[in-house]
Design a protein around this motif. Structure first.
Motif, PDB file in Angstrom:
ATOM      1  N   LYS A  54       0.847  -1.268  -0.004  1.00  0.00           N
ATOM      2  CA  LYS A  54       0.128  -0.021  -0.073  1.00  0.00           C
ATOM      3  C   LYS A  54       0.824   1.304   0.071  1.00  0.00           C
ATOM      4  O   LYS A  54       1.706   1.313   0.522  1.00  0.00           O
ATOM      5  N   THR A  55       0.465   2.030  -0.979  1.00  0.00           N
ATOM      6  CA  THR A  55       1.324   3.278  -0.946  1.00  0.00           C
ATOM      7  C   THR A  55       0.955   4.489  -0.065  1.00  0.00           C
ATOM      8  O   THR A  55      -0.350   4.324   0.335  1.00  0.00           O
ATOM      9  N   ILE A  56       2.102   5.063   0.549  1.00  0.00           N
ATOM     10  CA  ILE A  56       1.618   5.922   1.656  1.00  0.00           C
ATOM     11  C   ILE A  56       1.510   7.117   1.048  1.00  0.00           C
ATOM     12  O   ILE A  56       0.577   8.197   1.297  1.00  0.00           O
ATOM     13  N   GLY A  57       2.684   7.836   0.084  1.00  0.00           N
ATOM     14  CA  GLY A  57       2.594   8.753  -0.603  1.00  0.00           C
ATOM     15  C   GLY A  57       4.103   9.211  -1.125  1.00  0.00           C
ATOM     16  O   GLY A  57       5.034   8.468  -0.828  1.00  0.00           O
ATOM     17  N   SER A  58       4.089  10.133  -2.021  1.00  0.00           N
ATOM     18  CA  SER A  58       5.295  10.666  -2.728  1.00  0.00           C
ATOM     19  C   SER A  58       6.143  11.273  -1.721  1.00  0.00           C
ATOM     20  O   SER A  58       5.815  12.206  -0.730  1.00  0.00           O
ATOM     21  N   HIS A  59       7.375  11.149  -1.886  1.00  0.00           N
ATOM     22  CA  HIS A  59       8.587  11.657  -1.157  1.00  0.00           C
ATOM     23  C   HIS A  59       8.436  13.255  -1.403  1.00  0.00           C
ATOM     24  O   HIS A  59       8.523  13.653  -2.870  1.00  0.00           O
ATOM     25  N   GLY A  60       8.465  14.051  -0.780  1.00  0.00           N
ATOM     26  CA  GLY A  60       8.568  15.577  -0.982  1.00  0.00           C
ATOM     27  C   GLY A  60       7.052  16.221  -0.413  1.00  0.00           C
ATOM     28  O   GLY A  60       7.015  17.233   0.329  1.00  0.00           O
ATOM     29  N   VAL A  61       6.117  15.235  -0.669  1.00  0.00           N
ATOM     30  CA  VAL A  61       4.721  15.634   0.188  1.00  0.00           C
ATOM     31  C   VAL A  61       4.927  14.987   1.625  1.00  0.00           C
ATOM     32  O   VAL A  61       4.492  15.719   2.532  1.00  0.00           O
ATOM     33  N   TRP A  62       5.399  13.837   1.365  1.00  0.00           N
ATOM     34  CA  TRP A  62       5.903  13.216   2.744  1.00  0.00           C
ATOM     35  C   TRP A  62       6.864  13.333   3.177  1.00  0.00           C
ATOM     36  O   TRP A  62       8.120  12.929   2.141  1.00  0.00           O
ATOM     37  N   THR A  63       7.709  13.431   4.196  1.00  0.00           N
ATOM     38  CA  THR A  63       8.821  13.142   4.673  1.00  0.00           C
ATOM     39  C   THR A  63       9.154  11.900   5.349  1.00  0.00           C
ATOM     40  O   THR A  63       8.189  11.117   5.483  1.00  0.00           O
ATOM     41  N   ALA A  64      10.362  11.618   5.430  1.00  0.00           N
ATOM     42  CA  ALA A  64      10.834  10.073   6.091  1.00  0.00           C
ATOM     43  C   ALA A  64      10.046   9.942   7.264  1.00  0.00           C
ATOM     44  O   ALA A  64       9.336   8.773   7.588  1.00  0.00           O
ATOM     45  N   GLU A  65       9.990  10.854   8.038  1.00  0.00           N
ATOM     46  CA  GLU A  65       9.474  10.758   9.522  1.00  0.00           C
ATOM     47  C   GLU A  65       7.970  10.672   9.354  1.00  0.00           C
ATOM     48  O   GLU A  65       7.193  10.101  10.142  1.00  0.00           O
TER      49      GLU A  65
END
Length: 509
Positions: A54-65
């Motif tokens: 399941k995809t959480i979201g794109s990097h940039g919109v979501w941070t690693a934390e």
């Protein structure tokens, strides 16, 4: 594997195919690096023997934390037996999706007619108005608005299916109520699956229904019987269609139960029909003597299993509605549907004092509530008891006047008996509906010969509004022998005077 941070995610690259980096702290949390350079956070887990992502979201919109925090929540649901992917798919279901599922799953054991009606409601009304609405967001006001739109005719249409065939979709209040019922049944699946806490169509206030409870009176039965015999005698209607009408009123069966009746389902020994299927499932229909004799009188077509064979090989009578419209018009029956013959059978039983459970058993009602519509007719025993008690008390009080028994008129109009006499039983099958249908009927040519006139003379009589009483069956004019005899014996207008009447008519006009 390494702990996913902004630096690690942005430093990763993919060549040839997408690459996956997995976090070494949270099992199942990772980032997908596409060959295009795009990066997105995801979780991977197992449901049974299946591996799902399941995809959480794109990097940039979501941070690693922030992605790590969301991954903990989602994986926590997995640990409690939930499936985030399935939840997401279910939350995206539309009204059209749940209706399609209802047709395949909810109506899996339903009868063909029920499936056909539900599909028509869905395709013609529900999908055009609410098909794209998410099930989770559907409101009661939207269902109410759909009902109003259908009642107003917004979904009505005419589609041409072929050179001589069109499909007409009509609106109206009755159609709107049926569409809401279908939608409510479909939404029950959404409630059962936990997509919604309640069914928004359940408490929608529908339009008041019209209970059509038309019963034939004894006088109307006599007129119908006469028309049936006239139509049969001069051959203006299919004799098997006429027999179908008689069987409907003599048995109280539904239309298709009679039209589709096969000879192998007739149990003459036990005087009943053993229907393998009906609206309420398999049932036994008990037959009275007149119905049995009617069944016995019908000629069998070789190779056709049906009691009422159609024109095609192996078929049965189908288009009874047009025949009924012609017959009921000739019998001067207003607002009488074919199904009202079933009501008339039941009402006759109720008026004769038969109990509602007995009537329900004869009609094959699955619910006692269905038979309650005849409750207001089943008061004959009560009236009879009231009459006996009051008469007895009045006798003690000496308040009843002396009545000449010979001069007394009956208080009620009785229906002509349809029970056969002993002589009739010996003469063989005689499918009758009351004494009235034993009237001898003649067409115009035979009637003219009987009176010693010409067909043109009788036509002139009708044109002038005089002459013997006649009846129209479709386009044919028929006369009863009794009316011809009355006309002849009464010494009415002589044939020789007809030309003078015609000349006088034109002179006056």
């Amino acid at each position: 594997m390494a702990r996913l941070t902004k630096r690690v995610v942005e430093a990763a690259s993919a060549s040839g195919k997408d690459a996956f980096l997995w976090d070494d702290e949270i099992s199942g949390f990772g980032v997908r690096v596409f060959t295009s350079g795009k990066r997105s956070y995801l979780i991977q887990y197992r449901v049974g023997e299946r591996t799902r992502r399941k995809t959480i979201g794109s990097h940039g919109v979501w941070t690693a934390e922030t992605a790590r925090t969301e991954a903990k929540i989602l994986l926590g649901k997995v640990a409690h037996g939930e499936d985030p992917v399935d939840d997401e798919l279910r939350a995206s279901l539309t009204v059209a999706d749940i209706c399609d599922r209802y047709l395949t799953e909810g109506l899996a054991t339903a009868k063909e007619g029920s499936i056909k009606q539900a599909k028509a409601n869905i395709e013609n009304h529900i999908k055009p108005l609410l098909g794209k609405t998410l099930v989770t967001r559907l409101t009661r006001s939207e269902v109410q608005a759909m009902m109003r739109d259908i009642a107003a005719g917004k979904t009505a249409k005419v589609e041409k299916l072929g050179p001589r065939s069109v499909s007409r979709v009509r609106g109206g209040k009755g159609t709107a109520n049926r569409a809401v019922n279908t939608l409510s049944a479909a939404l029950t699946l959404a409630v059962d699956d936990g997509l919604r806490p309640e069914n928004p169509a359940m408490k929608v206030k529908k339009y008041p229904g019209k209970k059509l409870e038309r019963f034939l009176s004894p006088e109307e039965l006599v007129r119908l019987g006469g028309v049936l015999t006239a139509a049969e005698a001069i051959g203006v209607e299919n004799p098997y269609a006429i027999a179908a009408v008689r069987l409907l009123i003599l048995t109280g069966c539904r239309k298709n139960e009679i039209l589709k009746l096969k000879r192998e389902w007739i149990d003459t020994y036990h005087r009943c029909l053993r229907l393998p299927d009906s609206k309420t499932g398999a049932k036994v229909v008990h037959l009275g003597e007149p119905a049995l004799r009617l069944v016995a009188s019908l000629a069998q077509v070789e190779g056709n299993p049906h009691l009422l064979p159609g024109r095609g090989e192996g078929t049965h009578v189908t288009n009874l509605d047009k025949v009924w419209r012609r017959l009921s018009k000739s019998a001067e029956l207003e607002n009488v549907r074919i199904h009202d013959l079933r009501h008339s059978f039941a009402s006759m039983g109720a008026n004769n004092g038969d109990s509602l459970p007995v009537i329900g058993a004869l009609l094959g009602h699955r619910s006692t509530k269905t038979t309650q519509r005849y409750a207001h007719l089943a008061d004959y025993p009560v009236r009879s008891a009231a009459d006996r008690i009051a008469t007895r008390i009045a006798d003690y009080l000496d308040i009843l006047p002396d009545i000449d028994a010979d001069a007394a008129e009956p208080a009620e109009v009785g229906i002509l008996s349809i029970a056969p006499t002993a002589d009739e039983l010996e003469s063989g099958p005689d499918p009758v509906l009351g004494k009235a249908i034993r009237t001898k009927w003649l067409d115009a040519r035979a009637a003219a010969a009987f009176l010693g006139n010409t067909v043109g003379t009788l036509q002139t009589y009708r044109w002038m509004g005089t002459g013997p009483e006649f009846t129209k069956i479709g386009r044919r004019v028929v006369y009863s022998r009794d009316s011809l005899i009355l006309w002849r014996d009464a010494g009415s207008v002589e044939t020789t005077k007809v030309p003078d009447l015609r000349r006088q008519f034109f002179a006056d006009h």
